[in-house]
Enzyme design. Structure first.
Site, PDB file in Angstrom:
ATOM      1  N   CYS A 171     -66.053 -33.775 -47.498  1.00  0.00           N
ATOM      2  CA  CYS A 171     -64.738 -34.249 -47.909  1.00  0.00           C
ATOM      3  C   CYS A 171     -64.815 -35.684 -48.404  1.00  0.00           C
ATOM      4  O   CYS A 171     -65.515 -36.530 -47.838  1.00  0.00           O
ATOM      5  CB  CYS A 171     -63.767 -34.155 -46.741  1.00  0.00           C
ATOM      6  SG  CYS A 171     -62.108 -34.725 -47.137  1.00  0.00           S
ATOM      7  N   CYS A 178     -60.753 -43.083 -50.863  1.00  0.00           N
ATOM      8  CA  CYS A 178     -61.489 -42.000 -51.540  1.00  0.00           C
ATOM      9  C   CYS A 178     -62.951 -42.411 -51.691  1.00  0.00           C
ATOM     10  O   CYS A 178     -63.258 -43.507 -52.179  1.00  0.00           O
ATOM     11  CB  CYS A 178     -60.880 -41.731 -52.915  1.00  0.00           C
ATOM     12  SG  CYS A 178     -61.856 -40.599 -53.939  1.00  0.00           S
TER      13      CYS A 178
END
Length: 532
Positions: free
Chosen positions: A318, A331
């Site tokens: 992820c 991110c």
């Protein structure tokens, strides 16, 4: 194209490839190059020389290529000259020249000043017997094998130490074949310094061993002279003469081309690495060998938290990351706020170079340094890989040329443009590869932009030519594409010359500055001017 990393040891700190400038003072200079003296005159011009290359651009060097016969002829002429001046046997003159590393001026001067001392130091001390010859001495017993049979042939040099022929042959075979010695083979007696000469050796060994002996003498001759080096190509027997000095390797990259087609640097014997000087190349290859794997792993597996700059390792698939130290969510791909990720204005694919304020602490500065290194290394490695692919294409070029002849009805001469294009791709890729190593150490000044523009122009031209070259035969037979390939080949070669002339001129005149101190590293090659 083999990776130059395989040859780092060639220019390691223990390399004596370029000798100190104090040796062979009579061997100095390169014609037509302003940082050198006049060309040496102790190597005779001879029609057997295979090549005599004169410089045509600011980055070209004057050099000559010699085959084994020419190398042998040079030795014979110098031996004859010393033989006439000093009035001694040619075999003794040869031993003296090898002792003085073929510097005949220094030999003549020292010999005339103190001949007894020179002869002793060279291994030609006082004689206790006549000229060497094979003899049968009644009652003789060999001190090595203790044989004393009747009719036993023996041999002794002028030092008088006598041994049987079989023991002498075994001793010489060990020295020549096993140890690779020729120029300084001493008498088998433990305390004797007498050097065996070529005439004595011919009396004792087989023709095959004598041939190997002469090969080793030729090798010693080339290795003893600072202006001569062997071509490093496999199975090539040629030597190249280039009068560049070690102290001038920060001003010039002495690329030479052997008659076998091998391009290499005379300073460090690596493959052609213009425009980067030898010392810079040594540093770059060492850095690549030391840092590349570590840098690639760190770049792929770790990043710094945008908020607290802690180093974070990604351990899942992820891209939603949460810093364990400050709990900041971001991110992994773009390092932006996760809460804003996915909005219409957010660009996850764009590279934004961080400002200096974002690199305050040591970790951030380390990553900026790593990113800079990877920028240049990845482009260096990409051109090296492309050159390997271009080489594969080059090996298939002849087949493609035959197919083009069949498809278009062109003659063999008419399809040579493909061969020219292939060679241009190889040469330009090699140059482009080293421009990135050069740029990595280059400190920015008002000349850097010109260098980068030249680099960019060459790179775009090479990529365009490479794309044309890979077109199918059906398209290569079209006259327009043929003309485009010929034009682009010529353009690539011109852009390469422009880039190398610019870098060579600025290097020779000391206009480049570098972001590291390359002056004194004890590498055995020259230094580079820096800002300090």
């Amino acid at each position: 194209m083999d990776s130059d990393e395989d040859f780092v040891s060639t220019i390691s700190s223990g390399d004596d490839g370029m000798q100190d400038d104090t040796d062979n003072d009579d061997l100095s200079g390169v014609e037509d190059y302003d940082v050198f003296d006049d060309e040496p005159d102790d190597l005779p011009d001879d029609p057997s020389n295979k090549s005599d290359k004169k410089k045509g651009t600011s980055f070209d060097m004057s050099y000559k290529v010699y085959d084994p016969q020419a190398i042998q002829l040079q030795q014979e002429e110098m031996i004859n000259e010393v033989n006439l001046i000093l009035e001694m046997r040619k075999e003794d003159a040869a031993i003296l020249l090898r002792h003085f590393r073929w510097n005949k001026e220094r030999l003549n001067e020292d010999y005339l000043d103190n001949p007894a001392k020179v002869l002793e130091e060279a291994g030609l001390g006082p004689s206790s017997s006549g000229p060497p010859k094979l003899e049968v001495i009644p009652g003789f017993m060999c001190d090595i094998c203790c044989e004393d049979e009747e009719g036993l042939q023996s041999f002794a040099m002028k030092c008088g130490h006598r041994y049987c022929v079989d023991c002498y042959l075994q001793y010489l075979t060990q020295k020549i074949r096993e140890e690779g010695e020729a120029a300084r083979i001493r008498c088998p007696a433990e305390s004797c310094q007498r050097i065996i000469d070529a005439r004595s050796l011919d009396l004792l060994v087989t023709p095959q061993l004598a041939h190997r002996y002469q090969e080793l003498l030729n090798r010693t001759y080339v290795e003893d002279k600072d202006i001569l080096k062997w071509c490093p190509a496999p199975d090539c027997e040629n030597a190249v003469e280039c009068a560049v000095k070690k102290k001038d390797l920060d001003k010039v990259v002495p690329t030479v081309v052997c008659e076998c087609g091998n391009r290499f640097c005379f300073g460090c014997i690596l493959n052609d690495h213009q425009p980067a000087p030898c010392e810079l190349v040594k540093r770059w290859l060492k850095k690549c060998a030391d840092d590349s794997e570590t840098a690639n792993w760190i770049s792929a597996n770790t990043k710094e938290c945008p908020k607290c700059n802690s180093t974070i390792e990604k351990n899942g698939g992820c891209n939603h990351m949460t810093c364990r130290k400050c709990k900041h969510e971001f991110c992994w791909m773009c390092m932006g706020l996760w809460s804003e990720h996915g909005t219409s204005w957010y660009n996850c694919n764009r590279f934004e170079e961080r400002s200096g304020t974002e690199a305050r602490d040591a970790q951030a500065r380390s990553r900026v340094s790593l990113e800079r290194y990877l920028h240049y290394y990845n482009r260096y490695a990409n051109h090296e890989q492309s050159a390997r692919l271009d080489k594969d294409i080059y090996q298939k070029t002849e087949k493609k040329m035959v197919q083009l002849q069949t498809a278009s009805g062109m003659s063999w001469i008419e399809v040579q443009y493909l061969n020219s294009a292939s060679q241009a791709l190889q040469t330009c890729r090699q140059t482009l590869k080293w421009t990135y190593a050069f740029a990595f150490y280059l400190a920015r000044n008002n000349l850097t932009s010109i260098f980068e523009d030249n680099q960019k122009d060459l790179e775009l031209a090479v990529e365009a030519l490479s794309e044309m070259f890979e077109k199918p035969i059906s398209e290569l037979s079209e006259s327009k594409l043929k003309g485009d390939i010929m034009d682009k080949t010529s353009y690539c070669n011109r852009r390469r010359v422009i880039l190398l002339e610019d870098t060579a001129e600025n290097l020779a005149n000391g206009r480049w500055t570098f972001n590291v101190d390359l002056k004194s590293t004890g590498s055995g090659v020259g230094s580079i001017s820096t800002r300090g």
